[in-house]
Design an enzyme around this catalytic site. Sequence first.
Site: not given
Length: 253
Positions: A138, A148
């Site tokens: 990501s 994350y």
Amino acid sequence: MSTALVTGATAGIGHAFASQLAARGSDLVLVARDEQRLTEVATSLREQHGVAVEVLPADLVEADELARVEARLADRARPVDLLVNNAGFGLKGRFLDNDVDTEQAQQDVLVRAVMRLSHAALGPMVDRGAGGIINVSSVAAYLPRGTYSAAKAWVNSFSHWLHQEYRPAGVTVTVLCPGFVRTEFHQRLGTDPDSTAPRPLWLTPDRLVREALADHDAGRATSIPSKRYKAIVAAARVVPGSALQRFQALGRK
């Protein structure tokens, strides 16, 4: 005939990978938690593209289920030519708002599963002198966005090292760094995609995967889709973290 194994294959980016790989003529091994959805996707891909599709239901948080996927990748009698580590999920709350076991489950999918599945796949690929891995990371890996981001930063570092280490052995490892993509990801977080980020930042899974496969075919270690996200990543590498707070806030609404 090549075979690709795709995790998180029933929706979004994973489904786009499965569809485009099937359109190329690749046989598939599809991994996800929902066996019914897996079966439906498999049936559709068989009918549309005439490829063989194997269904492998597994929750990658569970060690014994993860081990089944590892065993499939390590099976030299049924070689897998491309592994797409796509499965993942995010958490809406801040670190202390989440139960630590929930945080651990996220890390199990985003880090542990990627490491173990890559390890299982690499042995046979190196022995054959050919193969590939695409790890879905990501743009958040370059931004300060909690656990994350930390997990995705690990995926980036791990993937870049794998690429350098095993490229001479015939294995290409590409890390894909999407930004905001119109999938079920934000629905599962309970957020409204249209209020999460400006419209120009949104990508479609089909476009993202087309670019990722092209980059992987070209032997690139990193795939960052669109000029917009390439610019964001370039800025994130040089701009102080405090100046990134406005972008960091996106996705928490």
